[in-house]
Design an enzyme around this catalytic site. Structure first.
Site, mmCIF file in Angstrom:
data_model
loop_
_atom_site.group_PDB
_atom_site.id
_atom_site.type_symbol
_atom_site.label_atom_id
_atom_site.label_comp_id
_atom_site.label_asym_id
_atom_site.label_seq_id
_atom_site.Cartn_x
_atom_site.Cartn_y
_atom_site.Cartn_z
ATOM 1 N N CYS A 1 31.400 2.129 15.237
ATOM 2 C CA CYS A 1 30.142 1.823 14.545
ATOM 3 C C CYS A 1 30.322 1.094 13.218
ATOM 4 C CB CYS A 1 29.374 3.116 14.308
ATOM 5 S SG CYS A 1 29.058 4.060 15.792
ATOM 6 N N ASP A 2 31.508 0.640 12.913
ATOM 7 C CA ASP A 2 31.766 0.042 11.597
ATOM 8 C C ASP A 2 32.668 -1.187 11.708
ATOM 9 O OD1 ASP A 2 31.462 -0.071 8.848
ATOM 10 O OD2 ASP A 2 33.086 1.336 8.442
ATOM 11 N N PRO A 3 32.295 -2.158 12.568
ATOM 12 C CA PRO A 3 33.197 -3.312 12.783
ATOM 13 C C PRO A 3 32.997 -4.447 11.775
ATOM 14 C CG PRO A 3 31.367 -3.467 14.280
ATOM 15 C CD PRO A 3 31.170 -2.178 13.493
#
Length: 124
Positions: free
Chosen positions: A58-60
């Site tokens: 969820c944090d690319p």
């Protein structure tokens, strides 16, 4: 072509994950001829995580993607991940595809399938 930092269990706890340092430069700041290939590797990696394991990173953001001196992609920071059931995996892919192809008429239905909008409210 893709790696993640090695975990150091002796320095980690249930609340803190400690990994080895990885030399490299942020993908968005790298000046290399293989950036297109590495972006493709990143996309394939995230899709493989989603479709093969049901895990969504969820944090690319660019700070979590490094180009190593060997020309490999290193994905950092797995602190924000979630499990995605199979039916939602495909709904998420359809949503991304509709956004990418600018097929915005399909987006309200996608948001219903993903559970963001109640059925019947998508036309408001």
């Amino acid at each position: 072509a893709v790696s993640a930092p090695e975990v150091l269990p002796e320095l980690s706890s249930p609340h803190v994950l400690t990994t080895k340092w990885v030399d490299g430069e942020r993908l968005d700041r790298a000046n290399s001829s293989d950036l297109g290939r590495l972006c493709g590797v990143a996309l394939n990696s995230y899709l493989t995580m989603l479709l093969d394991t049901g895990t969504l990173h969820c944090d690319p953001h660019p700070g979590n993607l490094l180009r190593t001196p060997e020309g490999r992609l290193c994905i950092l920071d797995f602190g924000m991940t979630t499990s995605v059931p199979t039916d939602l995996q495909y709904a998420l892919l359809e949503y991304i595809a509709h956004l990418t192809t600018e097929d915005y008429d399909q987006v309200p239905d996608d948001l219903v399938k993903l559970g963001f909008v109640p059925k019947g409210q998508e036309e408001m």
